[in-house]
Structure formats: structure tokens, C-alpha cells
Scaffold this motif. Structure first.
Motif, mmCIF file in Angstrom:
data_model
loop_
_atom_site.group_PDB
_atom_site.id
_atom_site.type_symbol
_atom_site.label_atom_id
_atom_site.label_comp_id
_atom_site.label_asym_id
_atom_site.label_seq_id
_atom_site.Cartn_x
_atom_site.Cartn_y
_atom_site.Cartn_z
ATOM 1 N N THR A 180 0.833 -1.202 0.000
ATOM 2 C CA THR A 180 0.000 0.000 0.000
ATOM 3 C C THR A 180 0.869 1.254 0.000
ATOM 4 O O THR A 180 2.071 1.200 0.236
ATOM 5 C CB THR A 180 -0.928 0.035 1.226
ATOM 6 N N LYS A 181 0.230 2.393 -0.212
ATOM 7 C CA LYS A 181 0.965 3.664 -0.220
ATOM 8 C C LYS A 181 1.598 3.949 1.132
ATOM 9 O O LYS A 181 2.576 4.704 1.230
ATOM 10 C CB LYS A 181 0.030 4.803 -0.623
ATOM 11 N N ASP A 182 1.074 3.343 2.203
ATOM 12 C CA ASP A 182 1.652 3.526 3.536
ATOM 13 C C ASP A 182 2.717 2.481 3.855
ATOM 14 O O ASP A 182 3.243 2.443 4.969
ATOM 15 C CB ASP A 182 0.556 3.479 4.600
ATOM 16 N N GLY A 183 3.006 1.605 2.869
ATOM 17 C CA GLY A 183 4.062 0.616 3.056
ATOM 18 C C GLY A 183 3.630 -0.678 3.707
ATOM 19 O O GLY A 183 4.479 -1.473 4.123
ATOM 20 N N LEU A 184 2.319 -0.926 3.804
ATOM 21 C CA LEU A 184 1.810 -2.155 4.424
ATOM 22 C C LEU A 184 1.555 -3.228 3.364
ATOM 23 O O LEU A 184 1.374 -2.917 2.184
ATOM 24 C CB LEU A 184 0.519 -1.867 5.187
ATOM 25 N N LEU A 185 1.532 -4.491 3.783
ATOM 26 C CA LEU A 185 1.204 -5.578 2.869
ATOM 27 C C LEU A 185 -0.311 -5.636 2.707
ATOM 28 O O LEU A 185 -1.037 -5.909 3.673
ATOM 29 C CB LEU A 185 1.723 -6.919 3.409
ATOM 30 N N GLY A 186 -0.799 -5.325 1.507
ATOM 31 C CA GLY A 186 -2.235 -5.243 1.259
ATOM 32 C C GLY A 186 -2.739 -6.322 0.324
ATOM 33 O O GLY A 186 -1.955 -7.035 -0.321
ATOM 34 N N PHE A 187 -4.057 -6.450 0.237
ATOM 35 C CA PHE A 187 -4.688 -7.452 -0.616
ATOM 36 C C PHE A 187 -5.835 -6.804 -1.385
ATOM 37 O O PHE A 187 -6.637 -6.061 -0.820
ATOM 38 C CB PHE A 187 -5.235 -8.606 0.229
ATOM 39 N N ALA A 188 -5.889 -7.082 -2.683
ATOM 40 C CA ALA A 188 -6.980 -6.611 -3.527
ATOM 41 C C ALA A 188 -7.648 -7.821 -4.146
ATOM 42 O O ALA A 188 -7.011 -8.578 -4.893
ATOM 43 C CB ALA A 188 -6.462 -5.683 -4.627
ATOM 44 N N GLY A 189 -8.923 -8.038 -3.808
ATOM 45 C CA GLY A 189 -9.629 -9.210 -4.300
ATOM 46 C C GLY A 189 -10.730 -8.850 -5.276
ATOM 47 O O GLY A 189 -11.260 -7.739 -5.258
ATOM 48 N N PHE A 190 -11.054 -9.790 -6.148
ATOM 49 C CA PHE A 190 -12.186 -9.630 -7.035
ATOM 50 C C PHE A 190 -13.455 -9.990 -6.279
ATOM 51 O O PHE A 190 -13.452 -10.887 -5.428
ATOM 52 C CB PHE A 190 -12.067 -10.556 -8.256
ATOM 53 N N SER A 191 -14.539 -9.314 -6.593
ATOM 54 C CA SER A 191 -15.828 -9.653 -6.004
ATOM 55 C C SER A 191 -16.453 -10.762 -6.846
ATOM 56 O O SER A 191 -16.688 -10.595 -8.038
ATOM 57 C CB SER A 191 -16.759 -8.433 -6.000
ATOM 58 N N VAL A 192 -16.671 -11.924 -6.229
ATOM 59 C CA VAL A 192 -17.223 -13.069 -6.959
ATOM 60 C C VAL A 192 -18.524 -13.514 -6.316
ATOM 61 O O VAL A 192 -18.778 -13.297 -5.142
ATOM 62 C CB VAL A 192 -16.226 -14.253 -6.978
#
Length: 216
Positions: A180-192
Motif C-alpha cells: 500500500t501507499k503507507d508501506g503495508l502488505l495489502g490485498f486486492a480481491g475480485f468480487s465473486v
């Protein structure tokens, strides 16, 4: 893909340098010649199972302070009295132009550290926490909200890189990991939608009625 170029004339921005968590110095906008950053969840097209590193390119007047090797660089924007972090990166390469007295750096975000062997195996969220520590960061709320099925990362993956494991977990949850822009490990998921099953014969061929597959 998210790209930002300083040529867009943001009101006020700076490059803040750190040695670990200790501030080393800051380069103000007036001394920055060029600044481009790119964070991308998907390399080319939206697909699951990706773990791509963001990048930063910057050229600025050589500062009076010493920038450590592999220093952490935070891009900070101040707009209408509010301070925003646009990205956190680590210096990969640097070069100096003595004629113009400028320093050019190329940086990656923490995802580049995921090329190391995965630190542990076991339950997915436990492994993700260990990977975040390996990347010198923590888990974003998007991870803890999405990773809830307690899938097991087997011991057979112990020699795989953390990036490989992130890609596998991302694919299992229908999404991708990023910094993320704040340097954290992020997750982006598809809506299924809800999981569906089709009626098949013993060979795995779909049984149809009037050309339509049959939901069960």
C-alpha cells in the motif's frame, strides 16, 4: 496501475529518507528535478495471484546529508494542510551527475524483499504475518478482512520464495497482494458470486439440457 508524476505540479511534496526508522533528512520540492512513482496490483491485465513491486524514480540536488545504502524513502505530499504518504520505497540503484550536482535513484517498495525464502509454513494468515515481518512491515486491514479460510501452506513450499507463496494465497482467495501507499502488505480481491457446480458425467463432461448446462 497507479502512476504519479511530479510534473502534475502537486502543491507541495518531499522525499524523506530513513535509516531503518530513524530520519536521515528530507529533500524539498524546490530541490527535486524529477519524480515518478508507480504502484501496480496487476502487471498487464486484472488477474489473480500477483505480487508486484512498486517503483520510484527520482532526480534531485545532491543533499547535504548522507543517504545510507538501501535507505527507506517516503514520498510525502502536503495538500490543503493535510499530509499524505504517496509511497514507501527502498533505494536499489543510485548515480550522481557532477555536472548538474544531481543524484538519481531508482527504488522498489518492500515487495522486492519477497524474493527471499518464505520464513515459515502453516496457516495462511500466520504465514502472511511472518512474510510481512520479513518485508519489514505489517499487514494492512484488507488482508485480515479477506484471509479468513485458514488454508494451510504445506511444508513442501518451505523452499519457495515469499512472492511465490503470496501468489498462491492470492490465487486461492481470488485476488493479489501489493504494498500500500503507507508501506503495508495489502490485498486486492475480485468480487465473486456464490460457488456454483454443474452436473457432469463420470468423465467430467458437462451434461446439458437443450444446450444449457445444468446447475446442481
Amino acid at each position: 496501475m497507479s502512476t504519479w508524476n511530479a510534473g502534475e505540479k502537486a502543491p507541495n511534496y518531499s522525499l524523506d529518507f530513513y535509516n531503518g526508522n530513524t530520519t536521515v533528512g528530507s529533500v524539498p520540492r524546490t530541490e527535486i528535478v524529477n519524480l515518478e512513482l508507480q504502484r501496480t496490483v496487476f502487471s498487464e491485465k486484472p488477474t489473480v495471484g500477483q505480487a508486484n513491486a512498486g517503483e520510484l524514480d527520482a532526480t534531485f540536488i545532491v543533499p547535504s546529508f548522507t543517504i545510507p545504502r538501501m535507505a527507506k524513502v517516503k514520498v510525502t505530499l502536503v495538500y490543503d494542510g493535510t499530509t499524505y504518504t504517496l509511497g514507501v520505497f527502498y533505494i536499489d540503484t543510485r548515480s550522481t551527475d557532477p555536472t548538474s550536482n544531481t543524484l538519481t535513484i531508482h527504488c522498489y517498495d518492500a515487495m522486492l524483499m519477497a524474493e527471499q525464502a518464505v520464513p515459515t509454513t502453516g496457516t495462511d494468515i500466520t504465514v502472511l504475518g511472518a512474510i510481512a515481518t520479513q518485508l519489514q512491515t505489517t499487514l494492512d486491514a484488507s488482508v485480515t478482512a479477506a484471509i479468513t479460510n485458514a488454508y494451510t501452506i504445506p511444508a513442501t513450499m518451505a523452499q519457495d520464495s515469499s512472492r511465490d507463496v503470496l501468489q498462491a494465497i492470492g490465487a486461492a482467495y481470488g485476488g493479489s497482494f501489493f504494498i500500500t501507499k503507507d508501506g503495508l502488505l495489502g490485498f486486492a480481491g475480485f468480487s465473486v458470486g456464490a460457488e456454483t457446480f454443474y452436473l457432469c458425467d463420470e468423465f467430467g463432461n458437462a451434461i446439458t439440457f437443450g444446450g444449457d448446462r445444468i446447475l446442481v
